[in-house]
Design an enzyme around this catalytic site. Structure first.
Site, short mmCIF file in Angstrom:
data_model
loop_
_atom_site.label_atom_id
_atom_site.label_comp_id
_atom_site.label_asym_id
_atom_site.label_seq_id
_atom_site.Cartn_x
_atom_site.Cartn_y
_atom_site.Cartn_z
N GLU A 48 74.09 26.50 -13.24
CA GLU A 48 72.66 26.23 -13.49
C GLU A 48 72.10 27.35 -14.36
O GLU A 48 72.48 28.50 -14.24
CB GLU A 48 71.91 26.14 -12.16
CG GLU A 48 72.31 24.90 -11.37
CD GLU A 48 71.52 24.73 -10.09
OE1 GLU A 48 72.08 24.24 -9.11
OE2 GLU A 48 70.34 25.11 -10.09
N CYS B 89 75.84 25.35 -4.66
CA CYS B 89 77.30 25.19 -4.77
C CYS B 89 78.09 26.17 -3.92
O CYS B 89 78.78 25.77 -2.99
CB CYS B 89 77.71 25.29 -6.23
SG CYS B 89 77.03 23.94 -7.19
N ASN C 213 85.36 27.92 -7.17
CA ASN C 213 84.09 28.40 -6.63
C ASN C 213 84.30 29.43 -5.54
O ASN C 213 83.61 30.45 -5.48
CB ASN C 213 83.26 27.22 -6.10
CG ASN C 213 82.32 26.68 -7.17
OD1 ASN C 213 82.41 27.08 -8.34
ND2 ASN C 213 81.44 25.79 -6.80
N LEU D 229 79.76 23.51 -14.33
CA LEU D 229 78.50 23.92 -14.97
C LEU D 229 77.80 24.93 -14.09
O LEU D 229 77.74 24.78 -12.87
CB LEU D 229 77.59 22.71 -15.16
CG LEU D 229 78.16 21.48 -15.86
CD1 LEU D 229 77.08 20.39 -15.96
CD2 LEU D 229 78.70 21.84 -17.23
C1 UDX Z 1 78.46 27.99 -9.71
C2 UDX Z 1 79.74 28.10 -10.53
O1 UDX Z 1 79.66 29.24 -11.38
C3 UDX Z 1 79.90 26.86 -11.39
O2 UDX Z 1 81.12 26.93 -12.09
C4 UDX Z 1 79.91 25.63 -10.46
O3 UDX Z 1 80.01 24.44 -11.22
C5 UDX Z 1 78.63 25.58 -9.65
O4 UDX Z 1 78.48 26.80 -8.90
P1 UDX Z 1 75.88 28.29 -10.06
O5 UDX Z 1 75.84 28.17 -8.57
O6 UDX Z 1 74.95 27.47 -10.87
O7 UDX Z 1 77.39 27.93 -10.59
O8 UDX Z 1 75.57 29.80 -10.44
P2 UDX Z 1 76.44 31.10 -10.72
O9 UDX Z 1 76.00 31.65 -11.99
O10 UDX Z 1 77.88 30.86 -10.50
O11 UDX Z 1 75.92 32.11 -9.55
C6 UDX Z 1 76.16 31.73 -8.22
C7 UDX Z 1 75.49 32.76 -7.33
O12 UDX Z 1 76.20 34.00 -7.41
C8 UDX Z 1 74.04 33.06 -7.71
O13 UDX Z 1 73.26 33.17 -6.53
C9 UDX Z 1 74.13 34.43 -8.38
O14 UDX Z 1 72.94 35.19 -8.17
C10 UDX Z 1 75.29 35.06 -7.65
N1 UDX Z 1 75.98 36.06 -8.44
C11 UDX Z 1 76.67 35.69 -9.55
C12 UDX Z 1 75.98 37.39 -8.01
O15 UDX Z 1 75.36 37.72 -7.00
N2 UDX Z 1 76.66 38.32 -8.73
C13 UDX Z 1 77.35 37.99 -9.86
O16 UDX Z 1 77.93 38.87 -10.49
C14 UDX Z 1 77.34 36.63 -10.29
#
Ligand code: UDX
Length: 438
Positions: free
Chosen positions: A157, A262, A210, A155
């Protein structure tokens, strides 16, 4: 339908438990915090997650979802119990499993009927066996008929409900294939691919997934830094790359890097596991180094734009680690604020949802009510989180409010030319050097 129990009512346990109730199961969510449980009973959420509040209220009213602090009450007649408690980073980057241990022992103490214990928390490879061992030892005198299944969550957030209801896949791992099949039946209605493998492989799929996503983000950030020096625009580079189905458009947004509860924890834990098992995770180390340096870029850029940062007023837009969440854990904004304060800067900050959490941790920061108050008298404005409400700001008004027109767009949310034509000194992440005004 089945009777499920979720231990832990955080971003994973509460969302997953509520979604399973919405699918028709009878779900009891347990937490050791009486305050959190009593608020949940009143329909007050401990976290901000779009759509969650209504879903909790609907399913509680329908009698499918209940909350308790009592293991006895929760586990009575339960067929499945999900462990969904936190596994924070320990001092050396390892996953701290004290909460998982406490839950496993509590389950062993109260259950007498056959039960399937499901690890939802992100746990190091091998934890499934460890949980089984804890329960076995705890029940040495009175053997319990149980199985352990690893069921890592994917998931995100801010989109957790949609990610549960339309998963790309469900991953299950167990030494007991029959138990894994029973858990698989809970997900059948979602009509998605279900991979059933062994415990360690399922646990590794979570970490590897991840770590790969974090690597993809650090990769595009490295390319952005090269673009900056070579005059290419990273937004267009990412677009051109993403059309290749082998690459894809997702997770190619350059910016201040990844935060949250995460990626930082999981990449560190995987690297720690690797080192403890005699391998050298050079790539994971580089992925973490690049990510840390993205925050520092803000300081280097503002020093170039403003000179000495002592007593300079800096406005920070966005504190949560990403949009559509109130979660500020490991948020880039927190590190940027810390680094700026170390240089004597004076900070103003605003976030659409995370202000209650920010108030708990931010010291000597003026917490503002909106973006315009944040810009008032600022020598620079830094965008740290790309909330929708920041997309169409009234930049004429922002220009008038600021003391100096310096914009550091940490998420490449805005158009460089438009702001430069208005007289701002615009700095993005890898946005090339095109300075023309139409
Ligand atoms: C992540 C995984 O996507 C999810 O599958 C796992 O269960 C939990 O960890 P989450 O941490 O909620 O989910 O957010 P996510 O949307 O994955 O973004 C993670 C981080 O990467 C955020 O800080 C976001 O700002 C950053 N990010 C994401 C980028 O900097 N660039 C991107 O293109 C995508």
């Amino acid at each position: 339908m089945s009777k499920l129990v979720f231990i832990g009512t955080g971003y994973v346990g509460l969302v997953t438990g509520t979604c399973f109730a919405d699918l028709g199961n009878t779900v009891t969510c347990l937490d050791i915090s009486p305050e959190r449980i009593s608020k949940l009973k009143e329909g007050i959420m401990p976290i901000y997650e779009p759509g969650l509040e209504q879903m909790v209220i609907n399913n509680s009213k329908a009698g499918r979802l209940s909350f308790t602090t009592s293991y006895q009450e929760a586990l009575d007649g339960a067929e499945f119990v999900f462990i969904a408690v936190g596994t924070p980073s320990g001092v050396d980057g390892e996953a701290d499993l004290q909460y998982v241990r406490a839950v496993a022992e509590s389950i062993a103490d109260v259950v007498n009927d056959p039960i399937i214990v499901i690890n939802k928390s992100t746990v190091p490879v091998g934890t499934g066996d460890w949980v089984a061992d804890i329960i076995k030892k705890r029940r040495a005198g009175k053997p319990l008929d149980f199985s352990v299944v690893s069921n890592p969550e994917f998931l995100r957030e801010g989109s957790a409900i949609a990610d549960f209801m339309q998963p790309d896949r469900v991953v299950l791992g167990s030494t007991d294939r029959e138990a894994a099949n029973k858990v698989a039946k809970l997900y059948l209605t979602l009509r998605c691919p279900i991979l059933i493998t062994d415990l360690r492989t399922a646990e590794m799929i979570k970490y590897a997934s991840n770590a790969f996503l974090a690597t993809k983000v650090s990769f595009i950030n490295e390319i952005a830094n090269i673009c900056e020096e070579m005059g290419a625009d990273i937004r267009e580079v990412a677009l051109g790359m993403g059309y290749d189905k082998r690459i894809g458009h997702h997770f190619l947004d350059a910016g201040l890097g990844w935060g949250g509860s995460c990626f930082p924890k999981d990449v560190k834990a995987l690297a720690h596991m690797a080192v403890l098992h005699g391998t050298h995770p050079q790539l994971l180390q580089a992925v973490m180094d690049i990510n840390r340096n993205q925050r520092r870029k803000v300081i280097f850029t503002l020093r170039r734009a403003l000179g000495n940062l002592n007593d300079k007023v800096i406005g920070i837009l966005g504190i949560s680690f990403k949009p559509n969440t109130d979660d500020i854990r490991e948020a880039p904004a927190l590190e940027v604020i810390h680094l700026l304060q170390n240089e004597g800067a004076i900070i103003r900050a605003y976030d659409p949802q995370a202000m209650p959490n920010a108030r708990e941790v931010l010291k000597q920061v003026t917490l503002c009510e909106n973006p315009y108050e944040t810009a008032e008298g600022a020598d620079a404005l830094v965008l740290a989180t790309e909330w929708n409400e920041f997309k169409q700001l009234d930049f004429e008004r922002i220009y008038q409010l600021m003391r100096q027109p310096v914009i550091m767009d940490g998420r490449n949310l805005w158009e460089p030319d438009r702001l430069r034509c208005m007289g701002f000194k615009y700095f993005g992440i890898g946005r090339g050097i095109n300075n023309h005004c139409d």
